[in-house]
Enzyme design. Structure first.
Site, PDB file in Angstrom:
ATOM      1  N   HIS A 149       1.507  -5.181  -6.086  1.00 49.28           N
ATOM      2  CA  HIS A 149       1.836  -6.465  -5.458  1.00 49.28           C
ATOM      3  C   HIS A 149       3.343  -6.619  -5.276  1.00 49.28           C
ATOM      4  O   HIS A 149       4.129  -6.390  -6.193  1.00 49.28           O
ATOM      5  CB  HIS A 149       1.303  -7.597  -6.331  1.00 49.28           C
ATOM      6  CG  HIS A 149       1.486  -8.949  -5.731  1.00 49.28           C
ATOM      7  ND1 HIS A 149       0.697  -9.419  -4.697  1.00 49.28           N
ATOM      8  CD2 HIS A 149       2.377  -9.937  -6.008  1.00 49.28           C
ATOM      9  CE1 HIS A 149       1.087 -10.646  -4.378  1.00 49.28           C
ATOM     10  NE2 HIS A 149       2.095 -10.981  -5.150  1.00 49.28           N
ATOM     11  N   VAL A 160       1.415  -6.660 -11.662  1.00 49.80           N
ATOM     12  CA  VAL A 160       2.101  -5.575 -10.975  1.00 49.80           C
ATOM     13  C   VAL A 160       1.154  -4.795 -10.058  1.00 49.80           C
ATOM     14  O   VAL A 160       1.588  -3.925  -9.304  1.00 49.80           O
ATOM     15  CB  VAL A 160       2.744  -4.617 -12.005  1.00 49.80           C
ATOM     16  CG1 VAL A 160       1.701  -3.737 -12.687  1.00 49.80           C
ATOM     17  CG2 VAL A 160       3.836  -3.773 -11.371  1.00 49.80           C
ATOM     18  N   GLU A 161      -0.138  -5.128 -10.101  1.00 55.22           N
ATOM     19  CA  GLU A 161      -1.114  -4.409  -9.272  1.00 55.22           C
ATOM     20  C   GLU A 161      -1.686  -5.333  -8.194  1.00 55.22           C
ATOM     21  O   GLU A 161      -1.072  -5.535  -7.163  1.00 55.22           O
ATOM     22  CB  GLU A 161      -2.198  -3.795 -10.165  1.00 55.22           C
ATOM     23  CG  GLU A 161      -1.615  -2.753 -11.119  1.00 55.22           C
ATOM     24  CD  GLU A 161      -2.656  -2.085 -11.980  1.00 55.22           C
ATOM     25  OE1 GLU A 161      -3.540  -1.412 -11.417  1.00 55.22           O
ATOM     26  OE2 GLU A 161      -2.603  -2.224 -13.224  1.00 55.22           O
ATOM     27  N   MET A 162      -2.856  -5.943  -8.446  1.00 50.64           N
ATOM     28  CA  MET A 162      -3.478  -6.777  -7.415  1.00 50.64           C
ATOM     29  C   MET A 162      -3.145  -8.256  -7.581  1.00 50.64           C
ATOM     30  O   MET A 162      -3.364  -9.056  -6.663  1.00 50.64           O
ATOM     31  CB  MET A 162      -4.989  -6.550  -7.414  1.00 50.64           C
ATOM     32  CG  MET A 162      -5.330  -5.099  -7.073  1.00 50.64           C
ATOM     33  SD  MET A 162      -7.064  -4.646  -7.347  1.00 50.64           S
ATOM     34  CE  MET A 162      -7.805  -5.229  -5.839  1.00 50.64           C
TER      35      MET A 162
END
Length: 357
Positions: free
Chosen positions: A99, A141-143
């Site tokens: 993200h 930090v991902e989705m």
């Protein structure tokens, strides 16, 4: 006399070649016998997940959700972004980009054959694929999404309602976050890569591996590699310190990432990681949790010094690498689904990175 002598020499040569061939065959059989004691062929199907029986409708829903970027708050990132099924279930990045173009802390492990791992993630913090699927969706930090927003999004997409009803029949409200990850779990369990040359060799086809590849397998067994990288997934079954004999460089093993210690808070778990499964390792570069090693030969040499305390020669590294390439199996053929369209009620993408704290 000359004719008799020539015939005798020819017969002796034939006998010598036959003895060499017999000895080579016996040696190859011995290697296969020893390999079978440590390693297993990959099955064509995975066992069903406990409490989550598979069905064609559930697998199909899981396939759709795996490819749907609307599970992320930005609506840009899907499971397939970091675990690309066209790239060996990985993403060819040192660490994945999530993200807001944030870089994650670790290399993305392959999703292929992951159902056979003892646990998921490098540190084993997720007990199964269902628990694993919950993590990236919510990780900032991902989705960078929230379970309630995932559910709101999916309920706002009319085309998903029928798919959830078929996958979870009899449920009053089938579109739930738990059902999202259950569907993804059964789909991911289908992502197997059987019929590698090594599988055919273990199953009795002596010609499936070349003599050099058999020599590499013998070296893999003799050096002790199979002690950590064993079983059907050639690893992934237990946890081992990274740096048993010699600590790798700080680039390869960053000092700040203490591995399983972050999960257990047990001193003995510092720099302990799940042993990497080596299926398809030749096509899932870069290597290690840091993603700092890009060639398989270098990765093999790092393991030799860090785990075994030996300096592998170029010849030995080439033999080991040759064997590891035989672990590349038949890749799953997964068509990209046509996803149901959003509606006016579907939440809009959130692109901004929220400040920490």
């Amino acid at each position: 006399m000359t004719t008799l002598a020539s015939s005798a020499r020819a017969l002796a040569r034939i006998l010598l070649l036959a003895l060499v061939a017999w000895g080579t065959a016996q040696a190859a059989d011995d290697v296969r016998t020893r390999a079978r004691a440590k390693l297993e062929p990959l099955p064509a199907r995975a066992p069903e997940a406990r409490g989550n029986p598979s069905s064609p409708a559930k697998v199909e829903l899981g396939r759709m959700l795996y490819f749907d970027p609307r599970l992320s708050s930005s609506q840009l990132i899907s499971c397939n972004t970091c675990h690309n099924l066209g790239l060996g279930g990985a993403d060819l990045q040192e660490t994945s980009v999530g993200h807001g173009w944030q870089k994650g802390p670790r290399n993305a492990p392959t999703v292929l054959n992951a159902v056979f791992n003892v646990a998921q993630f490098w540190d084993g913090r997720a007990e199964d694929l269902k628990a694993q699927a919950k993590g990236p969706v919510q990780a900032s930090v991902e989705m960078a999404n929230r379970p309630e927003r995932v559910v709101e999004t999916l309920r706002s997409i009319p085309g998903y309602a029928a798919h959830f009803r078929k996958a979870f029949p009899g449920e009053k409200e089938p579109i739930t976050f738990d059902n999202v990850v259950r569907a993804i779990e059964v789909f991911e369990a289908t992502l197997l890569t059987p019929d590698a040359p090594f599988d055919r060799y273990l199953q009795g086809n002596a010609k499936a591996l070349s003599p050099a590849e058999v020599a590499g397998l013998a070296l893999f067994l003799e050096k002790g590699c199979a002690d950590c990288h064993g079983g059907r997934n050639v690893g992934g079954a237990d946890y081992d310190p990274f740096g048993v004999v010699e600590a790798p460089s700080d680039e390869v093993r960053p000092p700040g990432d203490t591995g399983r210690f972050k999960v257990t808070s047990t001193a003995a778990d510092k720099y302990v990681f799940r042993a990497a499964p080596l299926r398809n390792v030749a096509i899932t570069q870069p290597y290690f949790h840091s993603g700092k090693v890009w060639t398989l030969e270098e990765a093999v040499k790092v393991m030799g010094s860090a785990q075994l305390g030996i300096r592998l020669t170029d010849e030995d590294a080439a033999l080991l690498t040759g064997f590891l390439r035989t672990l590349t199996g038949r890749q799953p053929q997964v068509p990209n689904p046509v996803l149901p369209p959003s509606s006016d009620a579907t939440p809009r993408p959130e692109l901004r990175v929220q400040p920490a704290g």
